[in-house]
Write a protein that holds these residues in place. Structure first.
Motif, PDB file in Angstrom:
ATOM      1  N   MET A   1     -18.298  22.203  19.831  1.00  0.00           N
ATOM      2  CA  MET A   1     -16.857  22.080  19.991  1.00  0.00           C
ATOM      3  C   MET A   1     -16.254  23.274  20.715  1.00  0.00           C
ATOM      4  O   MET A   1     -15.231  23.148  21.393  1.00  0.00           O
ATOM      5  CB  MET A   1     -16.188  21.894  18.626  1.00  0.00           C
ATOM      6  CG  MET A   1     -16.460  20.539  17.990  1.00  0.00           C
ATOM      7  SD  MET A   1     -15.946  19.121  19.002  1.00  0.00           S
ATOM      8  CE  MET A   1     -14.166  19.281  18.904  1.00  0.00           C
ATOM      9  N   VAL A   2     -16.872  24.458  20.589  1.00  0.00           N
ATOM     10  CA  VAL A   2     -16.445  25.608  21.401  1.00  0.00           C
ATOM     11  C   VAL A   2     -16.517  25.240  22.874  1.00  0.00           C
ATOM     12  O   VAL A   2     -15.566  25.451  23.649  1.00  0.00           O
ATOM     13  CB  VAL A   2     -17.338  26.828  21.125  1.00  0.00           C
ATOM     14  CG1 VAL A   2     -17.104  27.919  22.172  1.00  0.00           C
ATOM     15  CG2 VAL A   2     -17.091  27.391  19.738  1.00  0.00           C
ATOM     16  N   LEU A   3     -17.642  24.705  23.269  1.00  0.00           N
ATOM     17  CA  LEU A   3     -17.884  24.393  24.681  1.00  0.00           C
ATOM     18  C   LEU A   3     -17.029  23.213  25.123  1.00  0.00           C
ATOM     19  O   LEU A   3     -16.465  23.211  26.226  1.00  0.00           O
ATOM     20  CB  LEU A   3     -19.372  24.093  24.868  1.00  0.00           C
ATOM     21  CG  LEU A   3     -20.277  25.241  24.392  1.00  0.00           C
ATOM     22  CD1 LEU A   3     -21.702  24.755  24.206  1.00  0.00           C
ATOM     23  CD2 LEU A   3     -20.226  26.406  25.360  1.00  0.00           C
ATOM     24  N   TYR A   4     -16.915  22.219  24.274  1.00  0.00           N
ATOM     25  CA  TYR A   4     -16.106  21.041  24.584  1.00  0.00           C
ATOM     26  C   TYR A   4     -14.634  21.411  24.765  1.00  0.00           C
ATOM     27  O   TYR A   4     -13.990  21.049  25.747  1.00  0.00           O
ATOM     28  CB  TYR A   4     -16.294  20.027  23.452  1.00  0.00           C
ATOM     29  CG  TYR A   4     -15.306  18.901  23.423  1.00  0.00           C
ATOM     30  CD1 TYR A   4     -15.327  17.896  24.382  1.00  0.00           C
ATOM     31  CD2 TYR A   4     -14.348  18.829  22.404  1.00  0.00           C
ATOM     32  CE1 TYR A   4     -14.419  16.848  24.333  1.00  0.00           C
ATOM     33  CE2 TYR A   4     -13.448  17.781  22.352  1.00  0.00           C
ATOM     34  CZ  TYR A   4     -13.478  16.801  23.320  1.00  0.00           C
ATOM     35  OH  TYR A   4     -12.587  15.766  23.271  1.00  0.00           O
ATOM     36  N   ASN A   5     -14.085  22.152  23.809  1.00  0.00           N
ATOM     37  CA  ASN A   5     -12.675  22.525  23.888  1.00  0.00           C
ATOM     38  C   ASN A   5     -12.372  23.397  25.089  1.00  0.00           C
ATOM     39  O   ASN A   5     -11.271  23.352  25.651  1.00  0.00           O
ATOM     40  CB  ASN A   5     -12.251  23.252  22.613  1.00  0.00           C
ATOM     41  CG  ASN A   5     -12.098  22.320  21.426  1.00  0.00           C
ATOM     42  OD1 ASN A   5     -11.870  21.125  21.586  1.00  0.00           O
ATOM     43  ND2 ASN A   5     -12.236  22.863  20.233  1.00  0.00           N
ATOM     44  N   SER A   6     -13.342  24.222  25.494  1.00  0.00           N
ATOM     45  CA  SER A   6     -13.098  25.147  26.599  1.00  0.00           C
ATOM     46  C   SER A   6     -12.939  24.432  27.940  1.00  0.00           C
ATOM     47  O   SER A   6     -12.479  25.031  28.911  1.00  0.00           O
ATOM     48  CB  SER A   6     -14.235  26.168  26.693  1.00  0.00           C
ATOM     49  OG  SER A   6     -15.442  25.558  27.126  1.00  0.00           O
ATOM     50  N   TYR A   7     -13.316  23.161  28.004  1.00  0.00           N
ATOM     51  CA  TYR A   7     -13.081  22.380  29.221  1.00  0.00           C
ATOM     52  C   TYR A   7     -11.612  22.004  29.397  1.00  0.00           C
ATOM     53  O   TYR A   7     -11.169  21.720  30.519  1.00  0.00           O
ATOM     54  CB  TYR A   7     -13.904  21.085  29.204  1.00  0.00           C
ATOM     55  CG  TYR A   7     -15.330  21.225  29.691  1.00  0.00           C
ATOM     56  CD1 TYR A   7     -15.618  21.269  31.046  1.00  0.00           C
ATOM     57  CD2 TYR A   7     -16.378  21.289  28.786  1.00  0.00           C
ATOM     58  CE1 TYR A   7     -16.922  21.382  31.494  1.00  0.00           C
ATOM     59  CE2 TYR A   7     -17.688  21.397  29.223  1.00  0.00           C
ATOM     60  CZ  TYR A   7     -17.959  21.447  30.576  1.00  0.00           C
ATOM     61  OH  TYR A   7     -19.264  21.565  31.013  1.00  0.00           O
ATOM     62  N   LEU A   8     -10.836  21.962  28.304  1.00  0.00           N
ATOM     63  CA  LEU A   8      -9.481  21.439  28.365  1.00  0.00           C
ATOM     64  C   LEU A   8      -8.603  22.127  29.418  1.00  0.00           C
ATOM     65  O   LEU A   8      -7.945  21.444  30.215  1.00  0.00           O
ATOM     66  CB  LEU A   8      -8.824  21.502  26.978  1.00  0.00           C
ATOM     67  CG  LEU A   8      -7.389  20.975  26.876  1.00  0.00           C
ATOM     68  CD1 LEU A   8      -7.299  19.519  27.326  1.00  0.00           C
ATOM     69  CD2 LEU A   8      -6.877  21.116  25.443  1.00  0.00           C
ATOM     70  N   PRO A   9      -8.551  23.485  29.480  1.00  0.00           N
ATOM     71  CA  PRO A   9      -7.713  24.108  30.509  1.00  0.00           C
ATOM     72  C   PRO A   9      -8.205  23.838  31.928  1.00  0.00           C
ATOM     73  O   PRO A   9      -7.436  23.980  32.880  1.00  0.00           O
ATOM     74  CB  PRO A   9      -7.803  25.614  30.183  1.00  0.00           C
ATOM     75  CG  PRO A   9      -8.313  25.698  28.796  1.00  0.00           C
ATOM     76  CD  PRO A   9      -9.183  24.490  28.608  1.00  0.00           C
ATOM     77  N   GLN A  10      -9.465  23.448  32.079  1.00  0.00           N
ATOM     78  CA  GLN A  10     -10.033  23.235  33.406  1.00  0.00           C
ATOM     79  C   GLN A  10      -9.853  21.800  33.902  1.00  0.00           C
ATOM     80  O   GLN A  10      -9.851  21.562  35.111  1.00  0.00           O
ATOM     81  CB  GLN A  10     -11.523  23.589  33.392  1.00  0.00           C
ATOM     82  CG  GLN A  10     -11.776  25.052  33.058  1.00  0.00           C
ATOM     83  CD  GLN A  10     -13.260  25.372  32.957  1.00  0.00           C
ATOM     84  OE1 GLN A  10     -14.087  24.488  32.779  1.00  0.00           O
ATOM     85  NE2 GLN A  10     -13.593  26.646  33.054  1.00  0.00           N
ATOM     86  N   ILE A  11      -9.693  20.861  33.000  1.00  0.00           N
ATOM     87  CA  ILE A  11      -9.605  19.454  33.421  1.00  0.00           C
ATOM     88  C   ILE A  11      -8.187  18.904  33.303  1.00  0.00           C
ATOM     89  O   ILE A  11      -7.942  17.760  33.687  1.00  0.00           O
ATOM     90  CB  ILE A  11     -10.560  18.566  32.595  1.00  0.00           C
ATOM     91  CG1 ILE A  11     -10.155  18.531  31.125  1.00  0.00           C
ATOM     92  CG2 ILE A  11     -12.003  19.033  32.757  1.00  0.00           C
ATOM     93  CD1 ILE A  11     -10.936  17.544  30.288  1.00  0.00           C
ATOM     94  N   ALA A  12      -7.240  19.692  32.750  1.00  0.00           N
ATOM     95  CA  ALA A  12      -5.871  19.206  32.587  1.00  0.00           C
ATOM     96  C   ALA A  12      -4.881  20.310  32.925  1.00  0.00           C
ATOM     97  O   ALA A  12      -4.964  21.401  32.352  1.00  0.00           O
ATOM     98  CB  ALA A  12      -5.642  18.719  31.156  1.00  0.00           C
ATOM     99  N   PRO A  13      -3.950  20.064  33.840  1.00  0.00           N
ATOM    100  CA  PRO A  13      -2.894  21.041  34.105  1.00  0.00           C
ATOM    101  C   PRO A  13      -1.991  21.174  32.881  1.00  0.00           C
ATOM    102  O   PRO A  13      -2.017  20.326  31.982  1.00  0.00           O
ATOM    103  CB  PRO A  13      -2.146  20.442  35.304  1.00  0.00           C
ATOM    104  CG  PRO A  13      -2.452  18.988  35.268  1.00  0.00           C
ATOM    105  CD  PRO A  13      -3.818  18.862  34.678  1.00  0.00           C
ATOM    106  N   PRO A  14      -1.177  22.248  32.813  1.00  0.00           N
ATOM    107  CA  PRO A  14      -0.390  22.509  31.601  1.00  0.00           C
ATOM    108  C   PRO A  14       0.432  21.337  31.114  1.00  0.00           C
ATOM    109  O   PRO A  14       0.501  21.063  29.914  1.00  0.00           O
ATOM    110  CB  PRO A  14       0.508  23.689  32.018  1.00  0.00           C
ATOM    111  CG  PRO A  14      -0.281  24.405  33.063  1.00  0.00           C
ATOM    112  CD  PRO A  14      -1.018  23.327  33.812  1.00  0.00           C
TER     113      PRO A  14
END
Length: 450
Positions: free
Chosen positions: A146-159
């Protein structure tokens, strides 16, 4: 470069981003079944029964020679898994940021956890130590993944998209949990028709969660892209505490981010403990059947889908922070009501489950999206390792308090009411965090509504 070319490139970028987002949702779809079927429904009561079968005349088991009341063994195992996670998660986050290779690390942690969960099929008789070991491995693995999964969020979605994307991810997870729980309910209630014992039916349900986890992890592994966000490779530190200390030192330059993490650590400890201990409370204190517990958790899953999406919409109007604060008030009222539930009354337990379902997904989804605004660019996995330690890695105090309260009082009612403190304190801490200033301090644009 012509206008048409620019538009075509922008369209392609949006399509690629949507493709990654859809793949990202599927890891929630894959691993949430573990949290639902294993951690929330089956493993707590089943491992407790296995431990009681192995207990001495006074009701104690003795792992490593330590006397532990059999009814507390599951809660202590959850705490042990969390402590192990503290050592592993910071190393995984640092390695992901420095090498840009999140997917291999995500694959390794996901499939280790899936294998441990599938191995729970062999948990029978008096093998409570095997159950504790597999729980520790699976829980630590899901935390790292989940660390790795969650860290994708800022990279795949603008604010401006993150609240919605995060909420959809949680909704996917709860939808998967609901679907699998329906199958679990059919197998468990009609186990005689399938020619298996009740114990075997439970073990099949446990193992099937591991198979589901492993199978659907293939989707995000295919669609998500690795990105190198910091120059060079470098080696991650060999010691989890040392890497955690380095991350916290870096966060000292972002004290408001730390303030949010502290608040989240406290109130989410309460959330995670309710998730992991509710079935034990229902079976041991309220005397409810396993079938009743499955239906109750299924109700939570179904309502959590709408709750996550609904609270995402509320955040657009009132902001994520205010919506989270409102959910913490609801958690406090719900737990206080849970203390007074009469034994042997499934209808009231269903009412409690419905209340939990309406706030569960939204409070978690909005916390994740709000934190994503507080992360400096290029340090997503490292900061999300600290976040995940607040989410799962530091959520050891709640299960420990729950287990100790039961060990000292012999009452699960006293154990459940003790968790109210986490929501009250968490509310007070979050209310003091100026999130707009925290976002600016992290070097990120401030959304119109936050």
């Amino acid at each position: 470069m012509g206008t048409d070319t620019v538009r075509a490139r922008a369209t392609d970028e949006v399509a690629e981003r949507r493709r990654e987002q859809h793949g990202w949702y599927f890891y929630d779809w894959a691993c949430s079944v573990y949290s639902t079927s294993v951690l929330t429904v089956f493993l707590g009561p089943y491992l407790t029964s296995v431990a009681k079968h192995a207990a001495d005349a006074d009701g104690f088991v003795h792992p490593l020679g330590i006397p532990i009341r059999a009814g507390s063994f599951f809660a202590y195992s959850v705490s042990a898994s969390v402590i192990l996670s503290i050592f592993v998660m910071p190393m995984a986050g640092a390695a992901a940021d420095r090498t840009g290779r999140k997917k291999p690390l995500l694959a390794a942690s996901a499939y280790l956890g899936a294998a441990a969960t599938t191995g729970m099929f062999f948990l029978d008789g008096d093998r409570y130590l095997l159950g504790g070991l597999l729980l520790v491995v699976a829980n630590a693995s899901v935390a790292v993944s989940m660390v790795l999964y969650n860290s994708y969020l800022p990279q795949i979605a603008p604010p401006e998209e993150r609240d919605a994307v995060s909420s959809r991810g949680w909704a996917f997870g709860y939808a998967a949990g609901s679907l699998v729980l329906i199958g679990n309910l059919v197998l468990f209630t009609a186990h005689d028709s399938f020619g298996v014992s009740e114990s075997t039916a439970v073990r099949i349900c446990l193992a099937s969660a591991g198979i589901w986890w492993g199978a659907f992890t293939l989707v995000p592994l295919k669609r998500l892209r690795d990105r190198r966000t910091t120059p060079g490779g470098g080696r991650a530190p060999a010691h989890g505490w040392r890497q955690l200390a380095a991350t916290v030192r870096d966060m000292r330059g972002k004290p408001l981010t730390l303030s949010f993490l502290l608040a989240y650590l406290v109130y989410n400890d309460g959330i995670q403990t309710v998730i992991s201990q509710a079935s034990v409370y229902g079976s041991e204190e309220l005397g409810l059947s396993q079938s009743t517990l499955i239906v109750a958790v299924l109700l939570v899953q179904v309502l959590a889908v709408g709750g996550a999406l609904g609270m995402g919409r509320l955040a657009r109007t009132y902001g994520a922070k205010r919506t989270i604060l409102g959910s913490l008030v609801a958690w406090t009222v719900t737990l206080a009501a849970g203390y007074f539930l009469p034994a042997g009354a499934p209808v009231w337990f269903f009412v409690l489950a419905a209340s939990i379902g309406l706030v569960l997904g939204g409070s978690q989804a909005l916390s994740r999206s709000l934190f994503s605004h507080l992360v400096p660019s290029g340090k997503e996995a490292e900061y999300f390792s600290a976040y995940e330690m607040s989410d799962r890695g530091m959520s050891w105090l709640g299960p420990l308090l729950f287990g100790l309260t039961y060990q000292l009082t012999g009452s699960y009612r006293d154990a459940i009411i003790s968790l109210v403190a986490f929501f009250v304190i968490g509310f007070a801490l979050l209310a003091r965090v100026p999130v707009r200033q925290a976002i600016r301090d992290a070097g990120n644009p401030v959304p119109d509504r936050i």
